[in-house]
Design an enzyme around this catalytic site. Structure first.
Site, PDB file in Angstrom:
ATOM      1  N   ASP A 139       0.861  -1.181   0.000  1.00 56.65           N
ATOM      2  CA  ASP A 139       0.000   0.000   0.000  1.00 56.65           C
ATOM      3  C   ASP A 139       0.896   1.229   0.000  1.00 56.65           C
ATOM      4  OD1 ASP A 139      -2.754   1.279   0.471  1.00 56.65           O
ATOM      5  OD2 ASP A 139      -1.555   2.110   2.112  1.00 56.65           O
ATOM      6  N   GLU A 191      -1.705  -1.008  -5.785  1.00 56.91           N
ATOM      7  CA  GLU A 191      -2.883  -0.288  -6.256  1.00 56.91           C
ATOM      8  C   GLU A 191      -2.601   0.361  -7.602  1.00 56.91           C
ATOM      9  OE1 GLU A 191      -5.351   1.417  -2.535  1.00 56.91           O
ATOM     10  OE2 GLU A 191      -3.299   2.144  -2.663  1.00 56.91           O
ATOM     11  N   ASP A 223      -2.822   1.377   7.009  1.00 53.99           N
ATOM     12  CA  ASP A 223      -2.033   1.052   5.823  1.00 53.99           C
ATOM     13  C   ASP A 223      -1.789  -0.452   5.711  1.00 53.99           C
ATOM     14  OD1 ASP A 223      -1.874   3.716   5.113  1.00 53.99           O
ATOM     15  OD2 ASP A 223      -0.075   4.058   6.307  1.00 53.99           O
TER      16      ASP A 223
END
Length: 436
Positions: A207, A298, A394
């Site tokens: 992340d 992501e 996170d």
């Protein structure tokens, strides 16, 4: 002209046309960059060559715009080469003959590629080049490399020394000479065939953030059993020195000798910022790619996330100052470069990079699956309102990213989605919806 597959009389000199026989397994293109050590005459010649290539690029771009305004078709690469021959025979621009013809032709190829990227909506419309900004020229052939003596031969420049920091592997395909911060560099692109590697390690979810540059779904032994990487924030560390240097430059008379000295100082600070950031990213991505077979991240649209909030005169933006600081922090991290390096390094090590949609990755409880914006109490604290699960926000995002990556890979293997588009490496672009 194709050379023979035999070594020259001097075995430590690699001929540009030398094509040794390899066992065909997998081709790898790789570039090796070094600092050049030219003498005064060679440095003057390289400045002339870079200026000539910039002149040809700008003149060809102006010609293409003129054809468009007149309603004519765009000139092809061969048509531009015909124009280049006429420019070299013209008395006003006959000085172009002093530059290697293939270097000028490569500028026309760059323009043709820029137009192709624009029409394919991969880039903006080509812009005119400015003196002192990314000055470079490229040799497609005719060069020789002598690694044992740390020198290379360039047409119309002769033999030149370079800082030999590592060995060049493979067959030389082209050589690019560039100028940055008062120094000249050479980038040697090579091609070689290597055995297809077998991936090592397990899967990893990452992340991306600002207070934490990269957060993992679990502590990793290769990073001293930490579950995240601290941000380098290279620009933030040099921001004060850069501001003072820019203020000093603004007080100088433009284009004076003192102004040029002040500008060189600003350029050195910018170079130091970029070099520190690239070094940090290369070390992190190399360690990750060597220890993990699959990495899930992501699919962040950095350009949209860092877009200005200033708005227009009619519709002014809100919280412009806060958004400007956030944009600066995002760009200082180098998220896109981190993903780019992970992509090719994982491929070199036999691994996979999977980009998943970022929607609700930080709002979904990894324990019960409950999705709610109230699950994230603060920027760093996650507490599920349904089951009470607590963890760093996170880390929760990294866990959900890893699970989404597994689901994406399972759908691709089972045929529920189309394969990734050309030029991507297990990315989310061009994929059909995945129902899992």
């Amino acid at each position: 002209m194709q050379g023979k597959d035999t070594m020259p009389s001097c075995s430590n000199v690699i001929d540009f046309f030398h094509r040794p026989n390899y066992i065909k397994v997998m081709k790898r293109l790789q570039a090796f960059k070094y600092e050049l050590r030219p003498d005064g005459q060679q440095e003057r010649q390289m400045r002339r060559f870079a200026g000539s290539c910039r002149f040809v690029f700008n003149k060809a771009l102006a010609l293409q715009k003129e054809h468009y305004e007149q309603g004519d078709k765009k000139l092809s690469y061969s048509g531009l080469c015909t124009q280049l021959t006429q420019w070299k025979s013209d008395t006003l621009t006959d000085w172009l003959t002093d530059t290697p013809s293939q270097a000028l032709q490569q500028s026309l190829k760059d323009l043709d590629r820029a137009y192709a990227n624009f029409f394919a909506k991969r880039a903006d419309f080509p812009r005119f080049k400015k003196k002192g900004q990314r000055d470079s020229f490229r040799y497609p052939q005719g060069c020789k490399l002598d690694q044992s003596n740390s020198r290379l031969f360039l047409p119309k420049l002769g033999w030149m020394r370079y800082r030999n920091s590592r060995e060049v592997l493979g067959v030389v395909k082209n050589i690019t000479v560039s100028h940055s911060c008062g120094k000249w560099f050479v980038s040697i692109q090579t091609e070689r065939e290597v055995e297809k590697p077998i991936a090592k390690g397990d899967a990893l979810g990452i992340d991306m953030g600002i207070s934490r540059f990269a957060t993992f779904d679990r502590p990793l032994p290769e990073f001293d059993h930490e579950d995240h990487l601290a941000p380098l924030s290279s620009f933030k560390k040099h921001q004060t020195a850069l501001r003072k240097a820019q203020q000093a430059m603004s007080r100088k008379v433009k284009f004076s000798n003192n102004w040029k000295k002040a500008r060189a100082k600003v350029q050195r600070i910018h170079s130091r910022i970029g070099n520190a950031r690239r070094d940090y990213l290369h070390k992190a991505t190399t360690t990750i790619s060597q220890n993990h077979a699959m990495v899930c991240i992501e699919d962040l649209q950095v350009r949209n996330m860092s877009r200005s909030a200033a708005g227009t005169v009619i519709q002014p933006g809100r919280n412009v100052r806060a958004k400007s600081g956030l944009n600066k922090a995002i760009l200082d991290q180098g998220w896109f470069e981190f993903r780019r390096q992970l992509d090719y390094k994982l491929e070199w090590n036999g691994g996979w990079l999977i980009a998943v949609p970022p929607k609700n990755t930080s709002r979904t409880c990894p324990s019960c699956g409950h999705v709610s914006a109230n699950n994230r109490k603060t920027q760093s604290v996650f507490e599920c309102v349904d089951c009470g699960f607590k963890e760093n926000a996170d880390v929760v995002g990294a866990i959900n990213i890893l699970r989404a990556g597994h689901a994406r890979l399972a759908c691709e293997v089972s045929g529920a989605t189309r394969p990734p588009a050309a030029g991507t490496h297990q990315s989310d672009s061009g994929l059909a919806p995945c129902h899992t």
